[in-house]
Write an enzyme that holds these catalytic residues in place. Structure first.
Site, short mmCIF file in Angstrom:
data_model
loop_
_atom_site.label_atom_id
_atom_site.label_comp_id
_atom_site.label_asym_id
_atom_site.label_seq_id
_atom_site.Cartn_x
_atom_site.Cartn_y
_atom_site.Cartn_z
N ASP A 141 0.96 -1.10 0.04
CA ASP A 141 0.10 -0.06 0.16
C ASP A 141 0.89 1.25 0.07
O ASP A 141 0.30 2.26 0.52
CB ASP A 141 -1.00 -0.12 1.28
CG ASP A 141 -1.96 1.12 1.09
OD1 ASP A 141 -2.38 1.45 2.21
OD2 ASP A 141 -2.35 1.53 0.04
N LYS A 144 3.08 3.68 -5.58
CA LYS A 144 2.37 2.40 -6.41
C LYS A 144 3.82 1.90 -7.71
O LYS A 144 3.59 0.90 -8.02
CB LYS A 144 1.19 3.11 -7.23
CG LYS A 144 0.18 3.82 -6.25
CD LYS A 144 0.00 2.77 -5.18
CE LYS A 144 -0.70 3.49 -3.97
NZ LYS A 144 -0.73 2.78 -2.59
N ASP A 169 -2.99 -2.92 -2.55
CA ASP A 169 -4.54 -2.04 -2.73
C ASP A 169 -4.01 -1.09 -4.07
O ASP A 169 -2.78 -1.09 -4.33
CB ASP A 169 -4.13 -1.19 -1.31
CG ASP A 169 -5.29 -0.13 -1.25
OD1 ASP A 169 -5.30 1.00 -0.73
OD2 ASP A 169 -6.25 -0.44 -1.69
N ASN A 170 -5.19 -0.38 -4.35
CA ASN A 170 -5.21 0.42 -5.38
C ASN A 170 -4.55 0.03 -6.77
O ASN A 170 -4.01 0.72 -7.49
CB ASN A 170 -4.27 1.57 -4.79
CG ASN A 170 -4.36 2.15 -3.82
OD1 ASN A 170 -3.58 2.28 -2.50
ND2 ASN A 170 -5.63 2.74 -3.43
N GLU A 199 -11.37 4.15 -1.22
CA GLU A 199 -11.78 4.67 0.08
C GLU A 199 -12.64 5.83 0.04
O GLU A 199 -12.31 6.79 -0.66
CB GLU A 199 -10.35 4.97 0.91
CG GLU A 199 -9.56 5.61 0.39
CD GLU A 199 -8.35 5.02 -0.25
OE1 GLU A 199 -8.50 3.97 -0.72
OE2 GLU A 199 -7.27 5.34 -0.14
C1 LIG Z 1 2.71 10.30 -0.18
N1 LIG Z 1 2.60 8.85 0.04
C2 LIG Z 1 2.90 8.13 0.95
N2 LIG Z 1 2.52 6.95 0.71
C3 LIG Z 1 1.85 6.82 -0.36
C4 LIG Z 1 1.50 5.37 -0.82
N3 LIG Z 1 -0.19 5.60 -0.98
C5 LIG Z 1 -0.95 6.21 -2.20
O1 LIG Z 1 -0.17 6.83 -2.93
C6 LIG Z 1 -2.32 6.22 -2.11
C7 LIG Z 1 -2.97 7.12 -3.04
C8 LIG Z 1 -4.22 7.15 -3.16
C9 LIG Z 1 -5.16 8.08 -3.99
C10 LIG Z 1 -4.54 9.63 -4.01
C11 LIG Z 1 -4.91 10.60 -4.66
C12 LIG Z 1 -6.28 10.09 -5.42
F1 LIG Z 1 -7.14 10.99 -6.00
C13 LIG Z 1 -6.61 8.92 -5.40
C14 LIG Z 1 -6.00 7.67 -4.57
C15 LIG Z 1 -5.09 6.17 -2.49
C16 LIG Z 1 -4.57 4.98 -1.72
O2 LIG Z 1 -5.14 4.24 -1.10
C17 LIG Z 1 -3.05 5.01 -1.50
O3 LIG Z 1 -2.60 4.07 -0.68
C18 LIG Z 1 1.63 7.91 -1.02
MG LIG Z 2 -3.86 2.63 -0.45
#
Ligand SMILES: Cn1cnc(CNC(=O)c2cc(-c3ccc(F)cc3)cc(O)c2O)c1
Ligand SMILES: [Mg+2]
Length: 214
Positions: A141, A144, A169-170, A199
């Site tokens: 998670d 990506k 995830d994602n 989410e």
């Molecule tokens: C900065 N950073 C530190 N850890 C991470 C890793 N996680 C993600 O990037 C992540 C992003 C999104 C998401 C963000 C914007 C959007 F418009 C749609 C979805 C959803 C998630 O569930 C995620 O896990 C990012």
């Molecule tokens: Mg996620």
């Protein structure tokens, strides 16, 4: 001075959840992020799928890549058997500071080891530094574009055994196209897609469960 979103999430936990009650911590975060401000927790809809996979695997050793505020860390650890251990890796020190407090509020410090640093640096140290043989379950998670290189790295480091389960995830939003292509086409994985939603939204997203065949 302005608070950060992770700080506000911690505040919601401390105001609305009961110390030592992990499910109340999960509920407090979901209520805050659904009603006040969106945050990138796996959330309750995908969280139920996560729960079912954790219960099915009943893992003794879990690796989580990407802690953020500790929502999925607490959700997973609340379902683990007594002596099971969860190691969670977080690159961002600000997130780590909050996650440690969320984990403490849930009373799960004994089951969870939060390690700060880059997954690419920490994965090769798992055996020597953390006394890990192999992982029964890995929850991906984090960034990506790290899902695929880190999966290959876990294989190379001998951290996966026949039957190890990867849950990502994602895989639709934001998406992990190279990872999906790899686990779905590789003869060494048996993959299954669980359709869900991003989410706290109606946007499509999902979890990919991939069993390592050894
Ligand atoms: C900065 N950073 C530190 N850890 C991470 C890793 N996680 C993600 O990037 C992540 C992003 C999104 C998401 C963000 C914007 C959007 F418009 C749609 C979805 C959803 C998630 O569930 C995620 O896990 C990012
Ligand atoms: Mg996620």
């Amino acid at each position: 001075t302005q608070s950060t979103r992770p700080q506000r999430i911690l505040g919601a936990v401390q105001q609305n959840a009961t110390r030592g009650d992990p499910r109340s911590v999960v509920r407090a975060i979901d209520q805050y992020c659904r009603n006040q401000e969106w945050a990138m927790n796996v959330g309750d809809e995908k969280g139920c799928i996560l729960d079912s996979v954790v219960s099915e695997v009943n893992p003794a050793t879990v690796l989580e890549l990407g802690t953020y505020c500790g929502y999925s860390t607490v959700r997973i650890a609340s379902l683990l058997p007594p002596h099971a251990k969860l190691i969670t890796l977080e690159f961002n020190p600000e997130f780590a500071v909050i996650a440690r407090q969320v984990i403490a509020w849930a009373g799960l410090e004994d089951k969870i080891q939060l390690v700060e640093g880059a997954s690419g640096d920490l994965i090769p140290k798992m055996k020597e530094q953390f006394g890990v043989e192999t992982f029964d379950l890995v929850f991906l998670d984090h960034w990506k574009d790290r899902y695929l290189p880190d999966t290959k790295l876990m294989e190379e480091c001998g951290l996966l055994r026949k039957g190890s389960v990867l849950l990502a995830d994602n895989v639709i939003c934001p998406g992990t196209p190279d990872y999906l292509e790899f686990v779905r086409s590789s003869p060494r994985y048996e993959s299954q897609y669980f359709k869900s939603h991003l989410e706290y939204t109606k946007v499509e997203d999902g979890l990919e469960k991939s069993v390592f065949l050894g």
